[in-house]
Design a protein around this motif. Structure first.
Motif, PDB file in Angstrom:
ATOM      1  N   ASN A 380     -64.223  -5.533 -25.596  1.00  0.00           N
ATOM      2  CA  ASN A 380     -64.677  -4.151 -25.481  1.00  0.00           C
ATOM      3  C   ASN A 380     -65.813  -4.012 -24.473  1.00  0.00           C
ATOM      4  OD1 ASN A 380     -63.430  -2.218 -27.741  1.00  0.00           O
ATOM      5  ND2 ASN A 380     -63.533  -4.293 -28.555  1.00  0.00           N
ATOM      6  N   TYR A 381     -66.686  -4.992 -24.407  1.00  0.00           N
ATOM      7  CA  TYR A 381     -67.758  -4.947 -23.412  1.00  0.00           C
ATOM      8  C   TYR A 381     -67.180  -5.014 -21.996  1.00  0.00           C
ATOM      9  CZ  TYR A 381     -71.779  -6.501 -20.665  1.00  0.00           C
ATOM     10  OH  TYR A 381     -72.748  -6.628 -19.707  1.00  0.00           O
ATOM     11  N   ARG A 382     -66.192  -5.883 -21.808  1.00  0.00           N
ATOM     12  CA  ARG A 382     -65.547  -5.989 -20.500  1.00  0.00           C
ATOM     13  C   ARG A 382     -64.847  -4.678 -20.141  1.00  0.00           C
ATOM     14  NH1 ARG A 382     -61.142 -10.585 -18.507  1.00  0.00           N
ATOM     15  NH2 ARG A 382     -60.801  -9.701 -16.414  1.00  0.00           N
ATOM     16  N   ALA A 383     -64.225  -4.040 -21.135  1.00  0.00           N
ATOM     17  CA  ALA A 383     -63.546  -2.771 -20.868  1.00  0.00           C
ATOM     18  C   ALA A 383     -64.533  -1.723 -20.347  1.00  0.00           C
ATOM     19  CB  ALA A 383     -62.852  -2.271 -22.131  1.00  0.00           C
ATOM     20  N   PHE A 384     -65.742  -1.699 -20.921  1.00  0.00           N
ATOM     21  CA  PHE A 384     -66.756  -0.748 -20.440  1.00  0.00           C
ATOM     22  C   PHE A 384     -67.143  -1.042 -18.999  1.00  0.00           C
ATOM     23  CE2 PHE A 384     -71.423  -0.116 -19.904  1.00  0.00           C
ATOM     24  CZ  PHE A 384     -71.389   1.262 -19.763  1.00  0.00           C
ATOM     25  N   LEU A 385     -67.375  -2.315 -18.685  1.00  0.00           N
ATOM     26  CA  LEU A 385     -67.770  -2.665 -17.316  1.00  0.00           C
ATOM     27  C   LEU A 385     -66.656  -2.340 -16.324  1.00  0.00           C
ATOM     28  CD1 LEU A 385     -69.637  -6.078 -17.714  1.00  0.00           C
ATOM     29  CD2 LEU A 385     -70.598  -3.788 -17.563  1.00  0.00           C
ATOM     30  N   GLU A 386     -65.422  -2.653 -16.685  1.00  0.00           N
ATOM     31  CA  GLU A 386     -64.320  -2.418 -15.748  1.00  0.00           C
ATOM     32  C   GLU A 386     -64.048  -0.928 -15.575  1.00  0.00           C
ATOM     33  OE1 GLU A 386     -61.162  -4.800 -17.335  1.00  0.00           O
ATOM     34  OE2 GLU A 386     -61.784  -6.574 -16.196  1.00  0.00           O
ATOM     35  N   GLN A 387     -64.123  -0.169 -16.658  1.00  0.00           N
ATOM     36  CA  GLN A 387     -63.934   1.269 -16.513  1.00  0.00           C
ATOM     37  C   GLN A 387     -65.097   1.887 -15.744  1.00  0.00           C
ATOM     38  OE1 GLN A 387     -62.788   3.403 -20.133  1.00  0.00           O
ATOM     39  NE2 GLN A 387     -61.848   1.529 -20.924  1.00  0.00           N
ATOM     40  N   GLY A 388     -66.303   1.366 -15.952  1.00  0.00           N
ATOM     41  CA  GLY A 388     -67.446   1.841 -15.183  1.00  0.00           C
ATOM     42  C   GLY A 388     -67.296   1.533 -13.702  1.00  0.00           C
ATOM     43  N   GLU A 389     -66.752   0.344 -13.383  1.00  0.00           N
ATOM     44  CA  GLU A 389     -66.531  -0.008 -11.989  1.00  0.00           C
ATOM     45  C   GLU A 389     -65.437   0.869 -11.373  1.00  0.00           C
ATOM     46  OE1 GLU A 389     -66.173  -1.638  -8.204  1.00  0.00           O
ATOM     47  OE2 GLU A 389     -67.832  -1.478  -9.631  1.00  0.00           O
ATOM     48  N   ASP A 390     -64.385   1.141 -12.114  1.00  0.00           N
ATOM     49  CA  ASP A 390     -63.339   2.033 -11.593  1.00  0.00           C
ATOM     50  C   ASP A 390     -63.916   3.418 -11.286  1.00  0.00           C
ATOM     51  OD1 ASP A 390     -61.484   0.020 -11.843  1.00  0.00           O
ATOM     52  OD2 ASP A 390     -60.701   0.705 -13.772  1.00  0.00           O
TER      53      ASP A 390
END
Length: 476
Positions: A380-390
């Protein structure tokens, strides 16, 4: 009433006549209630702050005056990670990871401002949450109140009398097990009430709350089985207590802390500074996208001129500086994503290795299930970072597109010309909308850890069943 139920009833009465057992249970229940309330209040306040700060960041970004789009690229934006409602039950790694992301052009920042960096060092040893109470303290209470369940009967001679009266050893063990499990179930009630409340009053998925409830029920049942099993094997109650305390210290305290350190040594992660240096070195090698005459973009410029059938960048129907900025952002983002993916791949390997030790310490399996269901794990933490980067990439490229379409190359290269565009352009960008992992994926991920926990439960249950016959023969 069967013999097993009569034995369970008498054991239940004995437990509640024991002042130490009663006091321990009441203390556990009170602490669990306090943990649930304080954790919920902390999360409620944190979520209120997040909503307020995110609204303020959105307002300040939208309220920027007319200016050059590339100034907005460097002005940047803030994103604040939404909290899963079940994080109040188990904060997982959220207290160690950051929850604030700063977005800007030509950079991919990591999240900052985790709770550990802003609180006492005691946070590193476990917060007072329902998950902490059930993982650490509830098994310890079962050890203290149940270590003499069988050993005490053997020492006093009552076990021989029970067996001589025709009571089967399996009935004795089952009665003791039912009483101890029910005693542990009382300690589970505040957590169940907290999960029910979170499911009813928030948007937490009831399926994930049910997984948490089932996981911790299995955890306490496992400890009830282990306590009774050791009590069956020990000649004296104090021997059983010593063995059980050792098992608790190793499986609940030592291994969950030693295994991650060992895995981190076996699969070392590059430090933040090492990554920053390597990224900066490669970023410089890409060329300067702010300089239209940078030789490293010569081939790109020639291809663009050929595409539009012109010989000079001044004759292009688009702003070459904006196109160059867009290409530079694309190249740098690919670089940043490559390093981020490599880091996450190493972390995933570390996580997989730690999960493999769940076959040695069921505490690790329980923690994996708990964090996954609560939405506070690495995925879930990775999902936040990746969606933030997108979102960052779309935002920066959108601003570059404004520069391409709304400002001419001649104006953009004229000294002293401000080249402001309307602020309505960045007001049109949508707000960040974080999407948690789909329910099916979360349930599937929790199921793997749940299978390890159930395997432990089945294995210890089978051992207890096999030892029942040995208990009867040993007494005779």
């Amino acid at each position: 009433m069967s013999a097993a139920f009569r034995i369970a009833r008498e054991e239940w009465r004995a437990l509640f006549r024991d002042r130490a057992a009663t006091a321990g249970l009441l203390l556990l229940i009170v602490l669990a209630c306090v943990a649930a309330l304080t954790a919920h209040e902390h999360q409620r306040a944190a979520e209120a702050d997040r909503v307020r700060y995110q609204a303020r960041a959105n307002h300040e970004f939208d309220a920027q005056p007319d200016r050059h789009p590339h100034r907005m690229v460097h002005y940047g934006h803030f994103l604040f990670r939404p909290l899963n409602p079940l994080a109040a039950f188990d904060p997982g790694i959220d207290v160690f990871t950051g929850n604030t992301l700063f977005l800007e052009g030509h950079r991919q920042n990591s999240a900052n401002f985790g709770d550990v960096r802003q609180a006492s060092m005691l946070v590193r040893f476990g917060q007072l949450t329902p998950a902490f109470m059930l993982q650490i303290l509830a098994p310890l209470l079962l050890v203290f109140v149940g270590h003499g369940a069988i050993a005490r009967e053997r020492e006093s001679g009552t076990l021989r009398i029970l067996l001589a009266q025709g009571v089967r050893s399996g009935q004795v063990v089952l009665g003791k097990l039912m009483a101890l499990s029910a005693f542990g179930g009382l300690g589970l009630l505040p957590a169940l009430a907290a999960l029910s409340w979170l499911s009813a009053t928030t948007d937490a998925a009831w399926q994930l709350a049910a997984v948490l409830a089932a996981g911790y029920a299995a955890w306490l049942a496992l400890w009830a089985l282990m306590v009774v099993m050791v009590s069956m094997l020990a000649a004296r109650a104090r021997d059983a207590l010593l063995v059980l305390l050792t098992v608790w210290a190793v499986t609940v305290i030592l291994l969950p802390r030693w295994v991650p350190d060992m895995v981190n040594s076996a699969i070392a992660l590059p430090t933040r500074f090492e990554d920053a240096i390597n990224v900066q070195r490669e970023y410089i090698a890409l060329g300067d996208a702010h300089n239209p005459d940078d030789p490293k973009f010569k081939q790109f410029r020639e291809n663009l001129l050929r595409q539009y059938g012109v010989t000079r960048v001044e004759d292009l129907p688009v702003n070459y500086k904006g196109v160059l900025s867009m290409e530079g952002e694309r190249m740098s983002s690919e670089l940043f994503n490559r390093y981020a993916a490599a880091t996450f791949a190493l972390q995933a390997r570390q996580t997989g290795l730690v999960d493999a030790f769940g076959w040695i310490s069921p505490t690790l399996a329980l923690r994996r299930l708990s964090m996954t269901a609560a939405g506070t794990d690495l995925v879930n933490y990775r999902a936040f970072l990746e969606q933030g980067e997108d979102y960052r990439y779309a935002l920066i490229q959108g601003l570059n597109r404004v520069q391409i379409e709304k400002i001419s190359y001649t104006d953009d290269t004229t000294a002293g010309k401000e080249n402001r565009v309307s602020h309505e352009h960045w007001r049109a960008f949508p707000a960040f909308d974080y999407q948690p992992a789909p329910l099916g994926e979360a349930l599937a991920a929790a199921a793997a850890a749940g299978a390890v926990l159930l395997a432990w439960l089945a294995a210890v249950g089978a051992l207890v069943w096999l030892l029942c016959g040995r208990l009867g023969r040993a007494v005779r």
